[in-house]
Scaffold this active site. Structure first.
Site, PDB file in Angstrom:
ATOM      1  N   SER A 163       4.969  15.313   7.226  1.00  0.00           N
ATOM      2  CA  SER A 163       5.760  14.205   6.673  1.00  0.00           C
ATOM      3  C   SER A 163       6.980  14.801   5.974  1.00  0.00           C
ATOM      4  CB  SER A 163       4.913  13.449   5.644  1.00  0.00           C
ATOM      5  OG  SER A 163       5.712  12.586   4.863  1.00  0.00           O
ATOM      6  N   TYR A 175      -1.102  13.101  -1.453  1.00  0.00           N
ATOM      7  CA  TYR A 175      -0.429  13.047  -0.146  1.00  0.00           C
ATOM      8  C   TYR A 175       0.581  14.194   0.038  1.00  0.00           C
ATOM      9  CZ  TYR A 175       1.617  11.129   4.081  1.00  0.00           C
ATOM     10  OH  TYR A 175       2.047  10.966   5.383  1.00  0.00           O
TER      11      TYR A 175
HETATM   12  N1  LIG Z   1       3.758   5.885   8.618  1.00  0.00           N
HETATM   13  C1  LIG Z   1       4.548   6.754   8.012  1.00  0.00           C
HETATM   14  O1  LIG Z   1       5.547   6.398   7.404  1.00  0.00           O
HETATM   15  C2  LIG Z   1       4.245   8.230   8.092  1.00  0.00           C
HETATM   16  C3  LIG Z   1       5.237   9.119   7.672  1.00  0.00           C
HETATM   17  C4  LIG Z   1       5.011  10.476   7.738  1.00  0.00           C
HETATM   18  C5  LIG Z   1       3.802  10.937   8.225  1.00  0.00           C
HETATM   19  N2  LIG Z   1       2.834  10.064   8.615  1.00  0.00           N
HETATM   20  C6  LIG Z   1       1.575  10.624   9.123  1.00  0.00           C
HETATM   21  O2  LIG Z   1       1.355  10.181  10.432  1.00  0.00           O
HETATM   22  C7  LIG Z   1      -0.035  10.238  10.720  1.00  0.00           C
HETATM   23  C8  LIG Z   1      -0.477   8.945  11.360  1.00  0.00           C
HETATM   24  O3  LIG Z   1      -0.354   7.908  10.410  1.00  0.00           O
HETATM   25  P1  LIG Z   1       0.146   6.447  10.775  1.00  0.00           P
HETATM   26  O4  LIG Z   1       1.379   6.232  10.017  1.00  0.00           O
HETATM   27  O5  LIG Z   1       0.148   6.242  12.232  1.00  0.00           O
HETATM   28  O6  LIG Z   1      -0.973   5.551  10.044  1.00  0.00           O
HETATM   29  P2  LIG Z   1      -2.380   5.021  10.579  1.00  0.00           P
HETATM   30  O7  LIG Z   1      -2.150   3.984  11.620  1.00  0.00           O
HETATM   31  O8  LIG Z   1      -3.193   4.646   9.390  1.00  0.00           O
HETATM   32  O9  LIG Z   1      -3.000   6.297  11.289  1.00  0.00           O
HETATM   33  C9  LIG Z   1      -3.902   7.175  10.678  1.00  0.00           C
HETATM   34  C10 LIG Z   1      -5.104   7.282  11.562  1.00  0.00           C
HETATM   35  O10 LIG Z   1      -6.009   8.250  11.001  1.00  0.00           O
HETATM   36  C11 LIG Z   1      -7.303   7.676  11.018  1.00  0.00           C
HETATM   37  N3  LIG Z   1      -8.139   8.303  10.010  1.00  0.00           N
HETATM   38  C12 LIG Z   1      -8.166   8.058   8.669  1.00  0.00           C
HETATM   39  N4  LIG Z   1      -9.109   8.831   8.099  1.00  0.00           N
HETATM   40  C13 LIG Z   1      -9.675   9.563   9.090  1.00  0.00           C
HETATM   41  C14 LIG Z   1     -10.716  10.512   9.140  1.00  0.00           C
HETATM   42  N5  LIG Z   1     -11.382  10.872   8.033  1.00  0.00           N
HETATM   43  N6  LIG Z   1     -11.050  11.051  10.335  1.00  0.00           N
HETATM   44  C15 LIG Z   1     -10.408  10.687  11.457  1.00  0.00           C
HETATM   45  N7  LIG Z   1      -9.421   9.777  11.487  1.00  0.00           N
HETATM   46  C16 LIG Z   1      -9.060   9.220  10.316  1.00  0.00           C
HETATM   47  C17 LIG Z   1      -7.095   6.201  10.783  1.00  0.00           C
HETATM   48  O11 LIG Z   1      -8.228   5.468  11.204  1.00  0.00           O
HETATM   49  P3  LIG Z   1      -8.431   3.945  10.654  1.00  0.00           P
HETATM   50  O12 LIG Z   1      -7.259   3.170  11.199  1.00  0.00           O
HETATM   51  O13 LIG Z   1      -9.722   3.531  11.256  1.00  0.00           O
HETATM   52  O14 LIG Z   1      -8.437   4.061   9.178  1.00  0.00           O
HETATM   53  C18 LIG Z   1      -5.869   5.954  11.655  1.00  0.00           C
HETATM   54  O15 LIG Z   1      -6.232   5.759  12.979  1.00  0.00           O
HETATM   55  C19 LIG Z   1      -0.723  10.531   9.396  1.00  0.00           C
HETATM   56  O16 LIG Z   1      -1.042  11.901   9.328  1.00  0.00           O
HETATM   57  C20 LIG Z   1       0.340  10.193   8.357  1.00  0.00           C
HETATM   58  O17 LIG Z   1       0.177  10.921   7.159  1.00  0.00           O
HETATM   59  C21 LIG Z   1       3.030   8.724   8.552  1.00  0.00           C
END
Ligand SMILES: NC(=O)c1ccc[n+]([C@@H]2O[C@H](COP(=O)([O-])OP(=O)(O)OC[C@H]3O[C@@H](n4cnc5c(N)ncnc54)[C@H](OP(=O)(O)O)[C@@H]3O)[C@@H](O)[C@H]2O)c1
Length: 318
Positions: A163, A175
């Site tokens: 991130s 985070y």
């Molecule tokens: N959105 C942003 O602005 C942003 C920015 C920078 C980086 N990121 C990173 O991008 C990645 C994906 O996030 P996203 O934004 O797409 O949000 P997201 O839709 O919440 O994706 C995260 C995924 O990880 C799963 N997860 C949570 N805890 C877990 C565990 N213990 N074991 C296995 N899977 C688990 C969640 O499952 P559930 O849905 O069932 O909870 C979800 O499918 C993350 O690493 C996040 O930190 C996001």
């Protein structure tokens, strides 16, 4: 004097661009992605599936897996994995090994992540940090170490989603710490695996509209924590602090959260399909013009801007 410099820079940019555009031939290689229930992971799984890759998608919940399987082709397979559970990682590792056989694993995308509580550090406990670090840092480390032999077999690629908050710690909570940690792991992994032909890329998105940035969830978590704080801590911050903090957070998120998740999945696809994957990708306008430039500024300047934007505790010393 300046003309040769400008022409040199232009030539370098054109050559870099031509190199960056080169793709590997279309492939049906195996790619394993974590956290495919929603957000970037789910989108990437579907896009790679459409491109002909054999996607091995791990989800946290059975409903997430079923939902994904329903809209994907029969080439895509799902499994359940909790990245905080070493036994679950080992089981998923065996499952991957059975699928890939002699071909090995071409791609691993460490995507699973959580936000945890985001707020002032004195409100937090060590457990708050542990919970986030277990998912966002130790989880990807465990998954990568388990799958490295299969990646080595295929001279594959690891793509870690960190991130911009892994470059600039703009807020308190686990985070930023977890994403800084994953950045460090990725850098050392890249150097250690280069001799074996395994390439490592880091994708550092700005802010995008997914469940991780869901305002209601973030607000609920902080309000619940506020309600449990000792009276002395609450008095120190004052009742107005939380309301203003949440207002500022909402204003910033509404301003910068990008709804177009394909900006991130395109970078992830490039890291897996380009002949020369980049070391780092920074999808999102806020990453490019705000967070990354700010991460190079003097800390005193960044601190002053953040102190100006965020509310002050009632009992702050002047
Ligand atoms: N959105 C942003 O602005 C942003 C920015 C920078 C980086 N990121 C990173 O991008 C990645 C994906 O996030 P996203 O934004 O797409 O949000 P997201 O839709 O919440 O994706 C995260 C995924 O990880 C799963 N997860 C949570 N805890 C877990 C565990 N213990 N074991 C296995 N899977 C688990 C969640 O499952 P559930 O849905 O069932 O909870 C979800 O499918 C993350 O690493 C996040 O930190 C996001």
């Amino acid at each position: 004097m300046w003309l040769p410099v400008l022409l040199g820079a232009l030539l370098w940019a054109v050559l870099w661009w031509l190199r960056d555009r080169q793709c590997l031939p279309a492939s049906d290689a195996f790619v394993f992605i974590t956290g495919c229930d929603s957000g970037f992971g789910r989108l990437l799984a579907l896009r790679l599936d459409q491109k002909g890759f054999r996607v091995l998608a791990s989800c946290l919940t059975p409903s997430g897996a079923e939902d994904l399987q329903q809209v994907a082709s029969s080439r895509l397979h799902t499994t359940l994995m909790d990245v905080t559970d070493p036994q679950s990682i080992q089981q998923a590792g065996k499952w991957v090994e059975t699928h890939v056989g002699e071909a090995g694993l071409f791609g691993l995308v460490n995507n699973a992540g959580v936000a945890g509580i985001i707020g002032p550090t004195p409100w937090l406990t060590q457990d708050d940090f542990l919970r986030v670090l277990n998912v966002n840092t130790l989880g990807p480390i465990g998954v990568t170490l388990t799958l490295l032999p299969l990646l080595q077999q295929a001279r594959g690629r690891v793509v870690n989603i960190t991130s911009v908050l892994g470059r600039l710690a703009a807020n308190g909570g686990g985070y930023c710490v977890s994403k800084f940690g994953l950045e460090a792991f990725s850098d050392s992994l890249r150097r250690d695996m280069a001799p074996f032909g395994v390439q490592v890329s880091i994708v550092e998105p700005g802010f995008f509209q997914t469940p991780v940035t869901n305002l209601e969830t973030l607000e609920d978590a902080l309000q619940t924590r506020w309600a449990r704080l000792p009276p002395a801590t609450r008095a120190c911050y004052g009742e107005a602090f939380l309301t203003t903090y949440l207002k500022v957070q909402a204003r910033i998120m509404n301003l910068i959260c990008d709804p177009d998740l394909t900006k991130v999945s395109r970078c992830l696809e490039h890291a897996l399909t380009a002949r020369h994957p980049r070391t780092r990708y920074s999808p999102g306008w806020d990453a490019k013009v705000l967070w990354l430039p700010a991460s190079y500024l003097p800390a005193s300047l960044v601190d002053a801007v953040l102190a100006w934007v965020l509310p002050k505790p009632a009992q702050a010393v002047s």
